[in-house]
Design a protein around this motif. Structure first.
Motif, short mmCIF file in Angstrom:
data_model
loop_
_atom_site.label_atom_id
_atom_site.label_comp_id
_atom_site.label_asym_id
_atom_site.label_seq_id
_atom_site.Cartn_x
_atom_site.Cartn_y
_atom_site.Cartn_z
N ALA A 157 0.83 -1.20 0.00
CA ALA A 157 0.00 0.00 0.00
C ALA A 157 0.87 1.26 0.00
CB ALA A 157 -0.93 -0.01 1.22
N GLU A 158 1.94 1.24 0.79
CA GLU A 158 2.82 2.41 0.84
C GLU A 158 3.56 2.59 -0.48
OE1 GLU A 158 5.15 1.37 4.18
OE2 GLU A 158 3.54 1.76 5.63
N LEU A 159 3.98 1.47 -1.09
CA LEU A 159 4.69 1.55 -2.37
C LEU A 159 3.76 2.07 -3.47
CD1 LEU A 159 7.25 1.04 -4.00
CD2 LEU A 159 6.50 -1.33 -4.30
N ALA A 160 2.51 1.63 -3.47
CA ALA A 160 1.55 2.11 -4.46
C ALA A 160 1.31 3.61 -4.30
CB ALA A 160 0.24 1.34 -4.33
N THR A 161 1.16 4.05 -3.06
CA THR A 161 0.96 5.48 -2.80
C THR A 161 2.16 6.29 -3.27
OG1 THR A 161 -0.47 5.00 -0.90
CG2 THR A 161 0.51 7.20 -1.00
N GLU A 162 3.36 5.78 -2.98
CA GLU A 162 4.58 6.47 -3.39
C GLU A 162 4.66 6.54 -4.91
OE1 GLU A 162 8.52 8.04 -2.07
OE2 GLU A 162 6.49 7.89 -1.30
N ALA A 163 4.35 5.45 -5.60
CA ALA A 163 4.42 5.42 -7.06
C ALA A 163 3.41 6.39 -7.67
CB ALA A 163 4.17 4.01 -7.57
N LEU A 164 2.21 6.45 -7.12
CA LEU A 164 1.21 7.39 -7.63
C LEU A 164 1.67 8.83 -7.44
CD1 LEU A 164 -1.98 5.59 -6.34
CD2 LEU A 164 -1.60 6.26 -8.72
N TYR A 165 2.29 9.11 -6.31
CA TYR A 165 2.79 10.46 -6.05
C TYR A 165 3.90 10.82 -7.03
CZ TYR A 165 4.56 14.46 -3.39
OH TYR A 165 4.98 15.70 -3.01
N LEU A 166 4.79 9.86 -7.28
CA LEU A 166 5.88 10.11 -8.23
C LEU A 166 5.34 10.29 -9.64
CD1 LEU A 166 8.58 7.62 -6.92
CD2 LEU A 166 8.68 10.11 -6.84
N ALA A 167 4.28 9.58 -9.99
CA ALA A 167 3.66 9.77 -11.31
C ALA A 167 3.12 11.18 -11.45
CB ALA A 167 2.54 8.75 -11.52
N GLU A 168 2.51 11.67 -10.39
CA GLU A 168 2.01 13.05 -10.40
C GLU A 168 3.17 14.04 -10.53
OE1 GLU A 168 -0.88 15.99 -7.73
OE2 GLU A 168 -0.43 13.95 -7.05
N LEU A 169 4.27 13.77 -9.82
CA LEU A 169 5.44 14.64 -9.92
C LEU A 169 6.04 14.61 -11.33
CD1 LEU A 169 7.32 13.98 -6.57
CD2 LEU A 169 6.06 16.02 -7.21
N CYS A 170 5.99 13.44 -11.98
CA CYS A 170 6.50 13.34 -13.35
C CYS A 170 5.72 14.26 -14.28
CB CYS A 170 6.42 11.90 -13.85
SG CYS A 170 7.65 10.80 -13.12
N VAL A 171 4.41 14.33 -14.08
CA VAL A 171 3.59 15.22 -14.91
C VAL A 171 3.95 16.67 -14.62
CG1 VAL A 171 1.22 16.01 -15.33
CG2 VAL A 171 1.72 13.57 -15.17
#
Length: 432
Positions: A217-231
Motif C-alpha cells: 500500500a505504501e509503495l503504491a501510494t509512493e508510485a502514484l505520487y511520483l507519477a504526479e510529480l513526473c507530470v
C-alpha cells in the motif's frame, strides 16, 4: 526488542527511505555513501529506540544520525576541511540532540530530490538495462530479490548489476545535478518505467496478508505520487500524462479486485466480473481527463494506449458491457509500439472475446513456447478461451497448469473455483 518499537523503525524505514537517500545523495554527491550512512542510522535506531524511546520525529532522527556518519567518514578520508568551507555542508552539521526536529522535513518533504536522483540513475553513462532497477532500489528502497522477480532474473544477478551500476557512478564521476532540459527526453523513458514498475510490484500484492499489505500500500501510494510529480516535471510529455492516467484507472478498482468467499478466504475477481459500484468513479473521471490532455499533444505512446484500454473497460460502469472489439483494436496499436508478452496475451483474449474463441486461440498458440510454458497468465488466458469454445477438458488442463505457476493464494482460489465449475460442465457438449 519491543515489538512496537521494531514496527515504528520498520515503518519509518519504509516511508522515509527514498526521501532520505535522495536528500543525502544529492547533498553529498555520493549514492553508495548515502545508502551506507542511512543503513547505519537504521541499525542505531534498532539499538537505541527500545531503551531511549522513539523520538518525536523518527525521520529527522535518522537523517541527523546519517549525516553524522557521513561527516565522520569524510574526516577519515581527510576531506573534512574542504567540506567545512562549503556553506551548504556547514548548514548540515549535526546538532547535539539526535532527536531534534529538522526544519526542512517539517516544511518540505523533499519530493523533488527523489526525482532528481532518479534522473541521475538514468544518466546516459549507465547501462539502459539497469537504470530502472537502480531507481527502484535507491529511491524506492526495494531489495534485489523483489526487483529480480519483476525483471525475471535471479536475485544474485540483479544484485551484481546494481553494485556495478553504483560503482560506475562513482568511477565515472557522474555529477548529482539536474540535467539540462535538452537532456530530459532521453532520460524520461527510464523514469516513467521505474514509476510504473514500482506500481506494478505493489499492485500484485495489494491487500495481501501481514506486513506485505502495508508495504504494498505504501509503495503504491509512493508510485502514484511520483507519477504526479513526473507530470509536473514534464507537463508537455503525453506519456507522463498517460502513465498517471493508467495508474489511476488501476487504482480506481482496488476495492473491487477481491471478495471474501463463504469460507472466509479472499478470492480474486477478474476485471470483467468486478462490481462496478465498488469502483472509484472520481478517479476514473480524473484518469479520463488526463488521457484527453495527453491526446491533445499528439504524441501517441504505449502508456496512453494501455490507459485507453483501461478506459474502455471502465465504460462498463455506464453501458453495462465491455467494448471488446475496440479493445482488440487498441491492443493492435499497442503491439506496433510495444509488443510485450502481456500485450500479446491481452490482445488474444480481446480478439477471442470479440470475434470468437478460435481467433484468440490462434494468436495464443502462435506465441513462442519458450516464453509461455512457465507463464501463468498465458495458461489462464488459454483456459478462458477454451472455456468459451466449450472445450471443457482442455480448459481444465490449462487451468491446472496456471494454478501450478501461481503464487498468490487469492488468485489460486479464483482459479480453483473456475476449475470446479469446469469439471462440473457436461463433457458431451459439441465445441463451438
Amino acid at each position: 526488542m519491543m515489538p512496537a518499537t521494531a514496527e515504528v523503525a520498520a515503518r519509518t524505514a519504509r516511508e522515509a527511505y527514498g526521501r532520505l537517500v535522495a536528500y543525502l545523495a544529492w547533498r553529498w554527491n555520493d549514492l553508495a555513501a548515502a545508502e551506507d550512512a542511512l543503513g547505519d542510522a537504521l541499525l542505531k535506531a534498532l539499538e537505541r529506540w527500545p531503551h531511549d524511546g522513539v523520538p518525536r520525529q523518527p525521520e529527522a532522527w535518522l537523517l541527523t544520525v546519517a549525516r553524522r556518519e557521513l561527516l565522520q567518514s569524510a574526516r577519515h578520508q581527510g576531506v573534512v576541511q574542504r567540506l567545512a568551507e562549503d556553506p551548504a555542508v556547514r548548514a548540515l552539521l549535526p546538532r547535539e540532540d539526535d532527536a531534534a526536529p529538522e526544519p526542512f522535513l517539517v516544511a518540505n518533504p523533499i519530493p523533488d530530490n527523489r526525482l532528481r536522483l532518479m534522473l541521475v540513475c538514468a544518466h546516459p553513462a549507465i547501462d539502459r538495462a539497469v537504470r530502472t532497477p537502480l531507481m527502484l532500489q535507491t529511491v524506492l528502497g526495494l531489495d534485489a530479490q523483489r526487483i529480480a522477480a519483476a525483471f525475471l532474473v535471479s536475485p544474485t544477478a540483479m544484485a551484481q548489476r546494481l553494485v556495478r551500476a553504483k560503482q560506475k557512478i562513482a568511477r565515472a564521476g557522474i555529477r548529482f545535478e539536474e540535467p539540462d532540459p535538452a537532456d530530459l527526453p532521453e532520460r524520461t523513458h527510464a523514469l516513467l518505467e521505474a514509476v510504473y514498475a514500482a506500481y506494478g510490484l505493489a499492485w500484485e500484492r495489494l491487500g495481501a496478508a501481514g506486513g506485505e499489505a502495508a508495504f504494498s500500500a505504501e509503495l503504491a501510494t509512493e508510485a502514484l505520487y511520483l507519477a504526479e510529480l513526473c507530470v509536473a516535471l514534464l507537463p508537455a510529455d503525453a506519456e507522463a500524462l498517460g502513465l498517471w492516467a493508467l495508474m489511476l484507472f488501476c487504482e480506481s478498482r482496488r476495492d473491487a479486485r477481491f471478495v471474501t468467499t463463504p469460507e472466509g478466504s479472499e478470492c480474486f475477481v477478474p476485471l470483467h466480473e468486478q462490481d462496478t459500484a465498488r469502483w472509484d468513479h472520481a478517479q476514473i473521471a480524473r484518469a479520463n481527463g488526463l488521457l484527453r490532455e495527453a491526446a491533445k499533444l499528439g504524441q501517441i505512446g504505449p502508456y496512453q494506449l494501455e490507459a485507453a484500454i483501461q478506459s474502455a473497460h471502465a465504460q462498463r460502469a455506464i453501458t453495462g458491457r465491455v467494448p471488446w472489439g475496440g479493445i482488440a483494436q487498441l491492443y493492435e496499436g499497442l503491439l506496433q509500439i510495444a509488443p510485450t508478452l502481456g500485450a500479446r496475451i491481452g490482445h488474444a483474449v480481446a480478439l477471442g472475446t470479440a470475434q470468437g474463441a478460435v481467433a484468440g486461440l490462434e494468436v495464443l498458440d502462435a506465441l513462442p513456447e519458450t516464453e509461455v510454458r512457465n507463464h501463468a497468465p498465458w495458461w489462464v488466458a488459454r483456459a478462458h478461451l477454451l472455456e468459451q469454445a466449450r472445450r471443457w477438458p482442455e480448459a481444465s488442463a490449462a487451468l491446472r497448469q496456471g494454478m501450478g505457476l501461481t503464487e498468490d493464494a487469492r488468485l489460486r482460489a479464483h482459479l480453483w473455483r473456475k476449475l470446479q465449475a469446469l469439471q462440473a460442465a457436461p463433457v458431451t457438449d459439441t465445441p463451438a
